[in-house]
Scaffold this motif. Sequence first.
Motif, PDB file in Angstrom:
ATOM      1  N   VAL A  95      13.851  30.160 -12.242  1.00 18.78           N
ATOM      2  CA  VAL A  95      13.479  31.583 -12.066  1.00 18.78           C
ATOM      3  C   VAL A  95      12.075  31.837 -12.507  1.00 18.78           C
ATOM      4  O   VAL A  95      11.872  31.135 -13.652  1.00 18.78           O
ATOM      5  N   THR A  96      10.913  31.944 -11.658  1.00 18.86           N
ATOM      6  CA  THR A  96       9.683  32.229 -12.343  1.00 18.86           C
ATOM      7  C   THR A  96       9.485  33.705 -12.261  1.00 18.86           C
ATOM      8  O   THR A  96       9.638  34.392 -11.418  1.00 18.86           O
ATOM      9  N   ILE A  97       8.919  34.145 -13.328  1.00 18.53           N
ATOM     10  CA  ILE A  97       8.823  35.575 -13.447  1.00 18.53           C
ATOM     11  C   ILE A  97       7.254  35.976 -13.659  1.00 18.53           C
ATOM     12  O   ILE A  97       6.847  36.236 -14.558  1.00 18.53           O
ATOM     13  N   LEU A 113      18.369  42.033 -17.985  1.00 17.23           N
ATOM     14  CA  LEU A 113      19.877  42.690 -17.569  1.00 17.23           C
ATOM     15  C   LEU A 113      20.114  42.094 -16.278  1.00 17.23           C
ATOM     16  O   LEU A 113      21.423  41.812 -16.015  1.00 17.23           O
ATOM     17  N   TRP A 114      19.648  42.520 -15.396  1.00 16.67           N
ATOM     18  CA  TRP A 114      19.624  42.050 -14.025  1.00 16.67           C
ATOM     19  C   TRP A 114      19.938  40.444 -13.745  1.00 16.67           C
ATOM     20  O   TRP A 114      20.920  40.179 -13.180  1.00 16.67           O
ATOM     21  N   LEU A 115      18.842  39.880 -14.290  1.00 12.68           N
ATOM     22  CA  LEU A 115      19.020  38.417 -14.131  1.00 12.68           C
ATOM     23  C   LEU A 115      20.455  37.924 -14.438  1.00 12.68           C
ATOM     24  O   LEU A 115      20.962  36.780 -14.077  1.00 12.68           O
ATOM     25  N   ILE A 116      20.718  38.159 -16.008  1.00 14.88           N
ATOM     26  CA  ILE A 116      22.051  37.708 -16.349  1.00 14.88           C
ATOM     27  C   ILE A 116      23.198  38.509 -16.149  1.00 14.88           C
ATOM     28  O   ILE A 116      24.378  37.926 -15.636  1.00 14.88           O
ATOM     29  N   GLU A 117      23.298  39.519 -15.847  1.00 15.60           N
ATOM     30  CA  GLU A 117      24.477  40.518 -15.763  1.00 15.60           C
ATOM     31  C   GLU A 117      24.735  40.420 -14.067  1.00 15.60           C
ATOM     32  O   GLU A 117      26.046  40.338 -13.586  1.00 15.60           O
ATOM     33  N   VAL A 118      23.866  40.444 -13.205  1.00 16.08           N
ATOM     34  CA  VAL A 118      24.155  40.715 -11.803  1.00 16.08           C
ATOM     35  C   VAL A 118      23.843  39.292 -11.085  1.00 16.08           C
ATOM     36  O   VAL A 118      24.580  38.862 -10.360  1.00 16.08           O
ATOM     37  N   ASP A 119      22.680  38.827 -11.187  1.00 14.07           N
ATOM     38  CA  ASP A 119      22.469  37.607 -10.849  1.00 14.07           C
ATOM     39  C   ASP A 119      23.251  36.214 -11.476  1.00 14.07           C
ATOM     40  O   ASP A 119      23.323  35.108 -10.659  1.00 14.07           O
ATOM     41  N   LEU A 120      23.809  36.600 -12.546  1.00 15.68           N
ATOM     42  CA  LEU A 120      24.673  35.388 -13.274  1.00 15.68           C
ATOM     43  C   LEU A 120      23.790  34.212 -13.695  1.00 15.68           C
ATOM     44  O   LEU A 120      24.306  33.245 -13.764  1.00 15.68           O
ATOM     45  N   PHE A 121      22.400  34.434 -14.093  1.00 11.79           N
ATOM     46  CA  PHE A 121      21.634  33.099 -14.568  1.00 11.79           C
ATOM     47  C   PHE A 121      22.310  33.077 -16.153  1.00 11.79           C
ATOM     48  O   PHE A 121      22.392  34.131 -16.758  1.00 11.79           O
ATOM     49  N   THR A 122      22.089  31.916 -16.792  1.00 11.78           N
ATOM     50  CA  THR A 122      22.443  31.610 -17.912  1.00 11.78           C
ATOM     51  C   THR A 122      21.005  32.017 -18.646  1.00 11.78           C
ATOM     52  O   THR A 122      20.014  31.572 -18.058  1.00 11.78           O
ATOM     53  N   PRO A 123      21.176  32.181 -20.072  1.00 14.43           N
ATOM     54  CA  PRO A 123      19.945  31.978 -20.726  1.00 14.43           C
ATOM     55  C   PRO A 123      19.026  30.680 -20.631  1.00 14.43           C
ATOM     56  O   PRO A 123      17.916  30.607 -20.565  1.00 14.43           O
ATOM     57  N   ALA A 165      12.847  28.539 -19.494  1.00 13.68           N
ATOM     58  CA  ALA A 165      11.810  27.861 -19.235  1.00 13.68           C
ATOM     59  C   ALA A 165      10.653  28.848 -18.293  1.00 13.68           C
ATOM     60  O   ALA A 165       9.705  28.917 -18.568  1.00 13.68           O
ATOM     61  N   GLY A 166      11.293  29.691 -17.348  1.00  6.31           N
ATOM     62  CA  GLY A 166      10.483  30.637 -16.753  1.00  6.31           C
ATOM     63  C   GLY A 166       9.966  31.561 -17.406  1.00  6.31           C
ATOM     64  O   GLY A 166       9.038  32.313 -16.918  1.00  6.31           O
ATOM     65  N   MET A 167      10.680  32.204 -18.311  1.00  6.07           N
ATOM     66  CA  MET A 167      10.127  33.122 -19.173  1.00  6.07           C
ATOM     67  C   MET A 167       9.472  32.618 -20.422  1.00  6.07           C
ATOM     68  O   MET A 167       8.980  33.373 -21.200  1.00  6.07           O
ATOM     69  N   SER A 168       9.118  31.259 -20.615  1.00  2.00           N
ATOM     70  CA  SER A 168       8.413  30.793 -21.771  1.00  2.00           C
ATOM     71  C   SER A 168       9.087  31.165 -22.951  1.00  2.00           C
ATOM     72  O   SER A 168       8.073  31.551 -24.104  1.00  2.00           O
ATOM     73  N   SER A 216      17.875  30.664 -26.794  1.00  2.00           N
ATOM     74  CA  SER A 216      18.381  31.697 -27.877  1.00  2.00           C
ATOM     75  C   SER A 216      17.550  33.037 -27.967  1.00  2.00           C
ATOM     76  O   SER A 216      18.102  34.001 -27.938  1.00  2.00           O
ATOM     77  N   ALA A 217      16.430  32.958 -27.566  1.00  2.00           N
ATOM     78  CA  ALA A 217      15.536  33.942 -27.638  1.00  2.00           C
ATOM     79  C   ALA A 217      15.914  34.813 -26.269  1.00  2.00           C
ATOM     80  O   ALA A 217      15.908  35.990 -26.444  1.00  2.00           O
ATOM     81  N   VAL A 218      16.083  34.158 -25.215  1.00  2.00           N
ATOM     82  CA  VAL A 218      16.526  34.796 -24.094  1.00  2.00           C
ATOM     83  C   VAL A 218      17.721  35.556 -24.124  1.00  2.00           C
ATOM     84  O   VAL A 218      18.068  36.698 -24.091  1.00  2.00           O
ATOM     85  N   SER A 219      18.830  34.923 -24.959  1.00  2.00           N
ATOM     86  CA  SER A 219      20.043  35.628 -25.496  1.00  2.00           C
ATOM     87  C   SER A 219      19.859  36.812 -26.178  1.00  2.00           C
ATOM     88  O   SER A 219      20.430  37.793 -26.005  1.00  2.00           O
ATOM     89  N   SER A 220      19.003  36.846 -27.106  1.00  2.00           N
ATOM     90  CA  SER A 220      18.969  37.909 -27.976  1.00  2.00           C
ATOM     91  C   SER A 220      18.065  38.878 -27.261  1.00  2.00           C
ATOM     92  O   SER A 220      18.504  40.120 -27.768  1.00  2.00           O
ATOM     93  N   LEU A 221      17.263  38.751 -26.548  1.00  2.00           N
ATOM     94  CA  LEU A 221      16.540  39.734 -25.637  1.00  2.00           C
ATOM     95  C   LEU A 221      17.684  40.644 -24.570  1.00  2.00           C
ATOM     96  O   LEU A 221      17.924  41.638 -24.595  1.00  2.00           O
ATOM     97  N   ALA A 222      18.558  39.764 -24.321  1.00  2.00           N
ATOM     98  CA  ALA A 222      19.712  40.376 -23.287  1.00  2.00           C
ATOM     99  C   ALA A 222      20.281  41.144 -24.294  1.00  2.00           C
ATOM    100  O   ALA A 222      20.838  42.172 -23.953  1.00  2.00           O
ATOM    101  N   THR A 223      20.749  40.755 -25.334  1.00  2.00           N
ATOM    102  CA  THR A 223      21.749  41.521 -26.285  1.00  2.00           C
ATOM    103  C   THR A 223      20.985  42.775 -26.528  1.00  2.00           C
ATOM    104  O   THR A 223      21.599  43.902 -26.686  1.00  2.00           O
TER     105      THR A 223
END
Length: 175
Positions: A86-88, A126-136, A141-144, A148-155
Amino acid sequence: MLLERAGSDDDAFASLYQEHAPMARRIANGIVQDAHAAEDLVQEAFYLVLRNIRRGKGPTDSFSGYVASTVRRLAYRYSARQGRIVTIEDATTWERPSGSVMTLMPGGERITTAWASLPHRWRTILWLIEVDLFTPAELAAGMSMTPSAVSSLATRARRALRTAYASVPQTEKLS
């Protein structure tokens, strides 16, 4: 025997490469279906095999089987990454319309209002994790960021959405 000399003799390893590279390319091409990526994977596989041979950990009898296994592993790993990368870079790519479907559902206006109140970054995660079902780990990598930081952001985004939803006045009447 070439394999025994390959660890210390570059010419012996080059002979093994010339003999087995076509087979490795066929395997890689069959999995990744991209000639350039397949060639890169073959080169990486032979590098890894040579490195292991020089460390005394490589194949002792079936060079072709060892190479084939290495190429397959690399190709499957490559394919798995390519399928979920995923590149953002362009934020508008991830904008989702909050059209009329949400407003037709009970509580839909509240959901839409709460969703719209979130910062774009939180809506995206939220969309990427909850709807598109990507894992953190897949998004990191795509979010630099680290997984763990992606998971915290989602929380944090989930908490913010919950709070925003609770703070939107309920205007719909239950029947």
